[in-house]
Structures are given as structure tokens and as C-alpha cells.
Scaffold this active site. Structure first.
Site, PDB file in Angstrom:
ATOM      1  N   SER A 126       0.837  -1.198   0.000  1.00  0.00           N
ATOM      2  CA  SER A 126       0.000   0.000   0.000  1.00  0.00           C
ATOM      3  C   SER A 126       0.879   1.258   0.000  1.00  0.00           C
ATOM      4  CB  SER A 126      -0.955  -0.058   1.190  1.00  0.00           C
ATOM      5  OG  SER A 126      -1.997   0.865   1.054  1.00  0.00           O
ATOM      6  N   ASP A 178     -10.060  -4.256  -4.851  1.00  0.00           N
ATOM      7  CA  ASP A 178      -9.306  -3.228  -4.132  1.00  0.00           C
ATOM      8  C   ASP A 178      -9.403  -1.926  -4.916  1.00  0.00           C
ATOM      9  OD1 ASP A 178      -7.379  -1.637  -2.896  1.00  0.00           O
ATOM     10  OD2 ASP A 178      -5.749  -3.067  -3.113  1.00  0.00           O
ATOM     11  N   HIS A 212      -7.932  -5.313  -0.452  1.00  0.00           N
ATOM     12  CA  HIS A 212      -6.777  -4.660   0.163  1.00  0.00           C
ATOM     13  C   HIS A 212      -6.552  -5.261   1.547  1.00  0.00           C
ATOM     14  CE1 HIS A 212      -4.113  -1.145  -0.239  1.00  0.00           C
ATOM     15  NE2 HIS A 212      -4.194  -1.021   1.082  1.00  0.00           N
TER      16      HIS A 212
END
Length: 319
Positions: free
Chosen positions: A164, A258, A288
Site C-alpha cells: 500500500s 481493491d 486490500h
């Protein structure tokens, strides 16, 4: 309606995880202070993780940043001696997350890949706005390349990685390493943030009900950036990098459900168009944060194996 139809893409296990999260009724991060959000994230970080892998060596130390700040770091190694090393940056929207929240993931990568892993606590927003995290990440990589021998890993065999926001930092470091003539074996990117603006189809399709929500992303970035100009800076949005020719080969692992999946694919395409070797994996039916749900989500365990294999191939340590 978008969210309802998109939920059909989820695996049964992923759907169950999301149902449990809804039933738990925990407050959303954007309704909390940054300090409260960090505590909430830490409290839930290990709930769905695999058992903690045992390693021969786990050592806490610090890395000096350019302004003298001591960045906390943790070294993981499956054995003594000079091992290739992955410098890892945790996720959390530049606002939450820590060495502790990503301890099991880093242990698992070290265990499976047979390499050392160094995890770094770069400074977080809103106390430290952009580009502090970017500076900390690059400072850590430069230090590790020069001083790895002090901790025994092999600084001549380096990779960068992250998930991320940490993936954003790893991608940025790969560009800066190219510019500095610092060779990297691999950039290992789990669902990295790559775009200046959250305007792709996947951001619309998975805006609500898929673990990372639009309102949380907006909150993270409102904590991190100083103003609109920061969003256009390539260190925030790797898709804005003027050119990526000659950067390190990439392994990119994305989650199908995601908000960040489209920009991850776009960055992989940008790298490929520049002639950079890219191994892109899209894990179907998961969201995610799935790589930290290995106790429940089999795709997480598969992603761990795939990432470890990419590291072994990059370091040429396959047995």
C-alpha cells in the site's frame, strides 16, 4: 448497486471476513484521531495472521535520517551470515501502521525467501507531512546499502518492498536508486498506491464495503499531503514519474477487489512499456490488506509464497 454487484466477486472466505468486520462494529479510522486510529489498527493487526514464524535472528536497531532523527528498524534473518536483504516499508496510508503491525508478514517473507528483511518505521502523518516519509525511506535505503555489513546482511544484494503506502515508498526508492547508481535486485510491491487522484474505475467500484474505503483513503491523504501540489509529485504518485527506464525489476501483487487495483496495473504497464521486467499477479476475490489475513484467506499464503519465490529468483538463492 455497484457495491452489491461487486461483492459477488469476493471469495466466500473474504466475504466472511468482511461480514465479521461489519458485525464487530469498530469505528472507522476517519472518525478517530491519528493516535486513536494507530491504536485501533495495532489492536487488530494480528487477528487474521498466520502463526508467527520463528527465526534465528530478530534484532531492533535504528537508522539515522538526514535530519538526525533515529528511525526504528528491525532486522529479521533465518540464519547467521551474509544474506541478501529486503528493505520493507509497511502500509497504512502514511498515517498508521508500524514495524509491529507488519512483524508477522516480514518474518514470513524472511522465512520463505531465506533472506534478511529490514523493516523501518518511517515517520507518520499528520505529525510529519509529505515528503518526510519519502525522505525517511530513501535515507534508510542509502544507509542500508552503505552499512549493511554492520548487521551482517549483504548490502550488495538489495531489494525494496512494501504494501500500500509502503509500496509507494518502495517504487519511489527504486527510481531514486536508479538515479543514484545503486543497484537493486527487485522492487516487491503489494497493492501499491500509484496515482495522484483516486479516479479510476476500481476506486468507484470498490469505494464502500471492501476493507479499504474511499472515505478512509481521503482521510489518510488529507493527513499526509500539505496541499494539492503534493499529489502531483511523483514521490506521492509513481505514475507521474517522468521515466522509469532502467529501474529494478518488479514483482507486483494486487487484490482484485481493491480500490488500488487499477493504478497498480497501470504502473506495471508503465514499467513494462519502459522495458522493465515485471511479474504481475492479481489475486482474485480478495481485498486490500489480504496479505495480512493468512489464517483465513488462502490467497494470502499464496501471495507470500509467490513474493518469496520472486525474491529468491532476484537474489539467485534458489536451492
Amino acid at each position: 448497486m455497484r457495491g452489491q454487484s461487486a461483492h459477488a466477486l469476493l471469495t466466500p472466505a473474504m466475504r466472511d471476513v468482511i461480514s465479521r468486520m461489519v458485525r464487530a462494529g469498530r469505528p472507522a479510522f476517519h472518525t478517530l484521531t491519528a493516535t486513536q486510529a494507530r491504536a485501533a489498527y495495532e489492536a487488530g493487526a494480528g487477528v487474521l495472521e498466520i502463526p508467527k514464524p520463528a527465526l534465528a535472528r530478530v534484532e531492533d536497531f535504528s537508522i539515522p535520517a538526514r535530519d538526525g532523527h533515529a528511525l526504528p528498524a528491525r532486522l529479521y534473518a533465518p540464519s547467521a551470515g551474509k544474506l541478501p536483504v529486503l528493505l520493507y516499508f509497511h502500509g497504512g496510508g502514511f498515517t498508521i501502521g508500524s514495524i509491529a503491525s507488519h512483524d508477522i508478514l516480514c518474518r514470513q517473507l524472511s522465512h520463505l525467501a531465506g533472506c534478511a528483511v529490514v523493516s523501518v518505521d518511517y515517520r507518520l502523518a499528520p505529525e510529519h507531512k509529505f515528503p518526510t516519509a519519502a525522505h525517511d525511506a530513501w535515507d534508510a535505503l542509502q544507509w542500508l546499502a552503505a552499512h549493511a555489513a554492520e548487521k551482517h546482511p549483504d548490502g550488495s544484494r538489495l531489494a525494496v518492498g512494501g504494501d500500500s503506502a509502503g509500496g509507494t515508498l518502495a517504487a519511489m526508492c527504486a527510481v531514486l536508486a536508479r538515479d543514484a547508481g545503486l543497484p537493486l535486485a527487485l522492487q516487491l510491491l503489494f497493492y501499491p498506491g500509484c496515482s495522484a487522484h483516486q479516479d479510476t474505475e476500481s476506486h468507484r467500484k470498490f469505494a464502500r464495503g471492501f476493507v479499504l474505503e474511499e472515505r478512509e483513503i481521503n482521510w489518510f491523504f488529507s493527513c499526509y499531503v500539505r496541499g494539492p501540489a503534493d499529489r502531483e509529485d511523483w514521490r506521492f504518485a509513481p505514475l507521474n514519474t517522468p521515466d522509469v527506464d532502467g529501474v529494478a525489476p518488479a514483482w507486483v501483487g494486487l487484490a482484485e477487489c481493491d480500490p488500488l487495483v487499477d493504478e497498480g496495473v497501470m504502473y506495471a504497464d508503465k514499467l513494462r512499456a519502459a522495458g522493465v521486467p515485471v511479474d504481475l499477479e492479481i489475486y482474485r476475490g480478495v481485498t486490500h490488506e489480504f496479505i495480512k489475513m493468512g489464517r483465513i484467506i488462502p490467497e494470502a499464503r499464496q501471495a507470500h509464497q509467490d513474493a518469496a519465490r520472486a525474491l529468491q529468483q532476484a537474489f539467485d538463492t534458489r536451492s
